[in-house]
Enzyme design. Structure first.
Site, PDB file in Angstrom:
ATOM      1  N   ASP A 259      27.225  48.390  49.959  1.00 42.13           N
ATOM      2  CA  ASP A 259      26.818  49.024  48.706  1.00 42.13           C
ATOM      3  C   ASP A 259      25.347  49.397  48.799  1.00 42.13           C
ATOM      4  O   ASP A 259      24.471  48.567  48.543  1.00 42.13           O
ATOM      5  CB  ASP A 259      27.053  48.084  47.526  1.00 42.13           C
ATOM      6  CG  ASP A 259      26.799  48.800  46.200  1.00 42.13           C
ATOM      7  OD1 ASP A 259      26.372  49.970  46.237  1.00 42.13           O
ATOM      8  OD2 ASP A 259      27.032  48.186  45.155  1.00 42.13           O
TER       9      ASP A 259
ATOM     10  N   HIS B 272      31.430  52.930  39.574  1.00 42.01           N
ATOM     11  CA  HIS B 272      30.501  52.752  40.668  1.00 42.01           C
ATOM     12  C   HIS B 272      31.020  53.485  41.905  1.00 42.01           C
ATOM     13  O   HIS B 272      32.208  53.810  41.996  1.00 42.01           O
ATOM     14  CB  HIS B 272      30.361  51.240  40.952  1.00 42.01           C
ATOM     15  CG  HIS B 272      29.196  50.906  41.827  1.00 42.01           C
ATOM     16  ND1 HIS B 272      27.937  51.401  41.609  1.00 42.01           N
ATOM     17  CD2 HIS B 272      29.100  50.099  42.919  1.00 42.01           C
ATOM     18  CE1 HIS B 272      27.105  50.920  42.524  1.00 42.01           C
ATOM     19  NE2 HIS B 272      27.794  50.118  43.344  1.00 42.01           N
TER      20      HIS B 272
ATOM     21  N   CYS C   1      24.388  55.627  41.957  1.00 48.34           N
ATOM     22  CA  CYS C   1      25.230  55.163  43.045  1.00 48.34           C
ATOM     23  C   CYS C   1      25.804  56.290  43.899  1.00 48.34           C
ATOM     24  O   CYS C   1      25.836  56.186  45.122  1.00 48.34           O
ATOM     25  CB  CYS C   1      26.344  54.285  42.513  1.00 48.34           C
ATOM     26  SG  CYS C   1      27.300  55.074  41.211  1.00 48.34           S
TER      27      CYS C   1
END
Lengths: 319, 696
Positions: free
Chosen positions: B488, B472, B428
């Site tokens: 995202d 995250h 991420c």
């Protein structure tokens, strides 16, 4: 022993609240309870824990702190319960001689449903004893106290205390037995002037220095009674002679106040006391003459105790 | 008050102390040098040998040497100075050595009180439910030891003695619980009196304030819990659960960090109160709220994690301009917040100069290939932000980009180029970082958001548990019409990361052992249900015991008592205490009337009857003696009394006697005695005393 006014007041209050009695069952009215030294120390630890809990905002530190506090409070009830319901009973005080220890016999008993552990009976600075009342229904104990003066020994307060189970709280009560113990004079062996010990005559009879039968004439020794000086002999020889008399044991012997060669009352009583002991040991028949009281010659335990009691109470404002 | 008792501690008392010390010290070995335990055991054994007469009590020199060695050991053990860890280690050392000189009761009491203190201090390291249970064990053993060292008459054998002490200690500790709970719930909670150094054993856990994707070759992900959350109404879908922690604005070409300067917590707080403050005019409340409650595991950091944007919050928190919620202090105990998030709210339609500056910064002259790519796409998208973003995500999706927790290193310069054009493997942070870079390269304000995504729903407890492996990073892009909007980019590469949760996603990447463990767990539903139940229990523990702070207390009290004043509260507390005291008193039998035994009551009755007739029995006098004494004055009465004495003695001392029969007989005799006449009429007989008889 001087007490300050507060102590006096406290003692007075105690006397009112817990008057002398030969039997008392300890209960709410008669039991006092305070945190002990270690209990106070625990409170300090609790304060510390509280600060830790506050500063670290730590709930479980609070929990420990409050738990100990709850335990501390609960413990007070436990300690109280360990004393409550105990029955204390004064049985007797054995007569003793001044300067020795008067022994008080007590009985502690309990209710059948409750056990009591680690109870201390304490005569301050004299004697103490630790007992349990769990394995038996009642227990007899003896406490001793120094008897300094002849007469009647009036037992002071006994402190009954316990810190069971954790020692964090101290529960106590007082018990004053309503008994008196006889204290005989301190026996004083006097082997100087008058030979008090029994001599053995040629005939085998036991002789004790006394005043009825003439025995012999011997040289004067300091301390001999002036009445017994043989003045005729003095006139003849210029020497002092003393007439000495004996009591034959077959006949009654007299222990006479007037014949004890000391002017001091207490010493006289002590000497007489020693003589009574002596004569009783030989099972002699003897009488006792002290001012105000004459005990006819006899022998045996009862007589012996009677004589000693007369000596113990001489001149004292009893009965 | 001093009692001249012999107050030395006995052999069994020492054994008690040994057990207590061992139990208290054992858990500290997890955090502090383990060799403190052998020191303690050796000290106690030495003392025990002294008691048995095998060894001599150590003299002052030996003691000094021992203590010096212990302190030396602590110095060498490398505990930081000054720290609470070191203070605790010294305390433990003293605790261990103290048993060497435990002779008097007082020494033992000191050891035990220190033990109580240490039981509490252990909770500074952990407040888990297991630690709590262990603390209970410690309290019980310490209390047992406190009972065990008291001077006592021993009637039982050592084993029975220990058992009875342990039983009593357990009983007392358990009986103290209700009172403890009342105090716990009602005692006021105060704010810290002074500021404290770092908690002992506390390390910073959780997400970091910096993000350096290129430096991490292997991301280790811990299974530790980060926080738990409950929702008031419905639970939002998993894909919407983005728990915002902090935003990273500043990029130096390699590392992302919050602000251009590194601030410590105090200075950062000042920033948040000044330039970085959140104002109500920044946003416009819209839509229905998601109401939730979150309980955070203490992390040694101030960061809390909230749904975006959380606009109403109760708790000791502050909010910042980037819509984060953070704790007012470094979290050292569980932090609880009640919050509402309004997902439809538009945030920051006007961007301040500072914020725009922060969200547009890029390092000078780095990553030329990325800049080139950005310009090309920007032209291709016709300078439309929406289309530009779609293009980037499309690129991530269609080109050979991989999601992996073991990405290759990216070097020190041009890390974004290295990722986007060469390695194309990352997690991420890589995707979020390069996405923000691409945005800023064409002048669109954007920033990295780090926090947690998703979480594991606990069916048993109806709450969401978020673990460290749920950490995250995602991004926020600002546009004038829509304000800040979250994207995202990782989902473009690994959509299942969000939809299925990191737990399942990670499973693919993990070793065989973990995979098989997971397989077992999945195939045995009861196992996972059990573990969920245990976790739910942990949650309740954390929520209501560990997390019971001033606010929770106020809420609970308000719920129970309504709007209360201090007076009513005081009255309630007092009455509860009084009621409890009375109940305890009744239960302990404090007000029970002393029950007399059969023998006692019979004697009592006899004494009363005879006292009326003028005869007083001395307390020490047996009935037989008394009967003889009475006989000499009153023959008839004496005869009855002698009969009574006979039966009474058989009742007391003859085990063969029929108790009921004898009692009947005795009662009959008592009646007769009551009726028996006194022969010398008209004259009361003076009480007799044995002592007077002999006088004649």
């Amino acid at each position: 022993m001087r007490l300050n006014p507060w102590e006096q007041r406290w003692q007075h209050w105690l006397d009112q609240r817990l008057p002398a009695k030969n039997q008392r069952t300890l209960a709410q009215r008669s039991i006092f309870i305070i945190p002990s030294g270690s209990g106070l120390a625990l409170l300090v630890v609790l304060g510390l824990l509280m600060i830790l809990g506050i500063n670290f905002q730590n709930s479980l530190v609070y929990v420990v702190c409050f738990w100990l506090l709850a335990l501390f409070i609960l413990n007070i009830l436990y300690t109280y319960r360990n004393l409550a319901g105990v029955t204390i009973k004064a049985l007797r005080i054995e007569p003793c001689f001044a300067g020795s220890h008067a022994v008080l016999e007590l009985e502690l008993s309990r209710m059948p449903t409750r056990a009591h552990w680690n109870i201390v009976l304490d005569w301050s600075k004299q004697d103490h004893v630790l007992v349990e009342l769990a394995s038996c229904q009642s227990v007899r104990i003896q406490l001793s106290h120094l008897a300094t003066k002849r007469g009647y020994f009036e037992p002071p307060r006994i402190k009954i205390s316990t810190t069971y189970p954790t020692g964090l709280a101290l529960a106590w009560s007082y018990f004053t037995p309503d008994l008196k113990g006889l204290v005989y004079p301190e026996p004083l062996q006097q082997d100087s002037a008058l030979a008090h010990q029994g001599n053995t005559d040629n005939s085998g009879k036991i002789l004790t220095a006394g005043g009825s039968d003439f025995n012999e004439l011997r040289a004067y020794k300091t301390g001999d009674p002036i009445q017994r000086i043989h003045w005729a002999k003095y006139a003849q020889t210029g020497q002092l002679y003393t007439k000495s008399f004996v009591d034959y044991a077959s006949e009654a012997l007299w222990l006479d106040w007037n014949q004890v060669p000391t002017p001091r009352t207490e010493q006289r009583l002590s000497v007489l006391c020693a003589q009574v002991l002596e004569l009783n040991a030989t099972q002699a028949v003897f009488g006792l003459k002290i001012p105000g009281k004459t005990i006819e010659p006899a022998s045996g335990e009862v007589h012996y105790e009677q004589c000693l009691k007369a000596l113990a109470l001489y001149g004292l404002p009893y009965e | 008050m001093g009692c001249p008792m012999n107050k030395t501690i006995t052999y069994s008392g020492m054994l008690w102390l040994l057990a207590a010390q061992f139990v208290v010290m054992l858990p500290f070995t997890l955090y502090l040098p383990w060799w403190l335990i052998p020191i303690m055991v050796a000290s106690v054994i030495w003392r025990l040998r002294v008691l048995k007469g095998y060894s001599a009590q150590p003299n002052a020199l030996v003691k000094t040497l021992l203590v010096a060695m212990g302190v030396g050991g602590l110095v060498l053990s490398g505990l930081p100075f000054p720290s609470l860890d070191l203070m605790l280690a010294v305390l433990l050392l003293g605790f261990a050595f103290k048993s060497l000189e435990v002779v008097q009761l007082r020494d033992g009491v000191i050891v035990i009180f220190l033990g109580y203190l240490l039981v509490a201090l252990h909770f500074l390291y952990t407040q888990e439910i297991l630690a709590g249970a262990y603390g209970l064990l410690g309290m019980t053993i310490l209390t047992g030891a406190l009972i065990g060292i008291q001077p006592a008459v021993t009637v039982l054998n050592p084993f029975e003695t220990v058992r009875s002490h342990l039983k009593l200690a357990t009983l007392m500790v358990l009986q103290a619980i209700p009172l403890m709970l009342i105090i716990f719930f009602l005692a006021p909670r105060l704010p810290p009196l002074w500021s404290l150094p770092m908690m002992p054993g506390q390390t910073k856990t959780g997400i970091s304030e910096r993000m350096t994707p290129g430096d991490i070759a292997d991301l280790t992900r811990s299974t530790e819990l980060a926080f738990r959350a409950t929702f008031k109404n419905t639970r939002p879908p998993q894909a919407q659960l983005y728990w915002r922690g902090l935003t990273l604005n500043y990029f130096d070409g390699k590392t992302w960090q919050q602000l251009p300067e590194d601030y410590d917590f105090i200075n950062f707080k000042n920033q948040v109160k000044g330039e970085y403050a959140l104002f109500n005019k920044n946003f416009e409340l819209r839509g229905d709220p998601i109401e939730y409650e979150a309980l955070y595991v203490p992390s040694g950091q101030p960061w809390l994690f909230t749904l975006t944007p959380t606009l109403n919050v109760e708790g000791d928190v502050i909010r910042a301009a980037d819509y984060r919620v953070m704790a007012n202090t470094i979290t050292q105990s569980p932090a609880l917040i009640k919050a509402s998030s309004y997902p439809q709210t538009i945030r920051d339609t006007k961007l301040t100069h500072t914020m725009r500056h922060l969200a547009s910064q890029l390092p000078q002259g780095s990553d030329p290939r990325t800049h080139e790519l950005a310009q090309r796409w920007w032209r291709e998208s016709g300078q439309n932000v929406e289309r530009y973003i779609k293009l980037i995500l499309h690129h991530f999706r269609t080109q050979e980009f991989y999601y992996t927790l073991s990405p290759p290193l990216l070097g020190d310069q041009n890390t974004i180029d290295a990722f986007l054009f060469d390695s194309r493997k990352g997690f991420c942070s890589h995707y979020a970082g390069s996405f923000v870079f691409l945005m800023r390269a064409v002048g669109i304000p954007a920033r990295v958001v780090v926090g947690y995504q998703g979480g594991k729903w606990n069916e048993q407890g109806n709450y969401l548990a978020v673990y460290q492996y749920d950490a995250h990073a995602w991004v926020e892009v600002w546009q004038p019409e829509t304000g800040w909007v979250e994207y995202d980019p990782t989902t473009a590469v690994a959509p299942s990361r969000v939809t299925e949760g990191s737990d399942a996603f990670l499973a693919q990447e993990e070793g065989l052992l973990r995979q098989s463990f997971r397989a077992v767990q999945n195939n045995l539903p009861w196992l996972s249900s059990l573990s969920q139940q245990l976790d739910a229990l942990q949650y309740q523990w954390q929520r209501w015991v560990v997390g019971y702070d001033h606010d929770t207390q106020a809420n609970v009290l308000r719920k129970w008592l309504g709007d209360f004043s201090i007076t009513t509260l005081t009255l309630v507390i007092l009455s509860v205490f009084v009621a409890l005291g009375v109940l305890w008193g009744i239960w302990l039998g404090l007000w029970r009337k002393p029950r007399l035994t059969l023998e006692q009551s019979l004697m009592h009755e006899l004494d009363q009857i005879l006292a009326k007739k003028g005869f007083k029995r001395e307390p020490a006098q047996t009935v037989g003696d008394f009967a003889q004494q009475v006989s000499s004055k009153q023959a008839d009465l004496g005869k009855l009394l002698q009969q009574f004495a006979q039966h009474f003695e058989s009742l007391c001392y003859n085990p063969m006697a029929n108790k009921a029969d004898t009692t009947q007989q005795l009662k009959r005799l008592l009646k007769q005695l009551k009726k028996a006449p006194i022969t010398q009429l008209g004259r009361k007989i003076a009480p007799l005393k044995p002592s007077r008889i002999s006088e004649g």
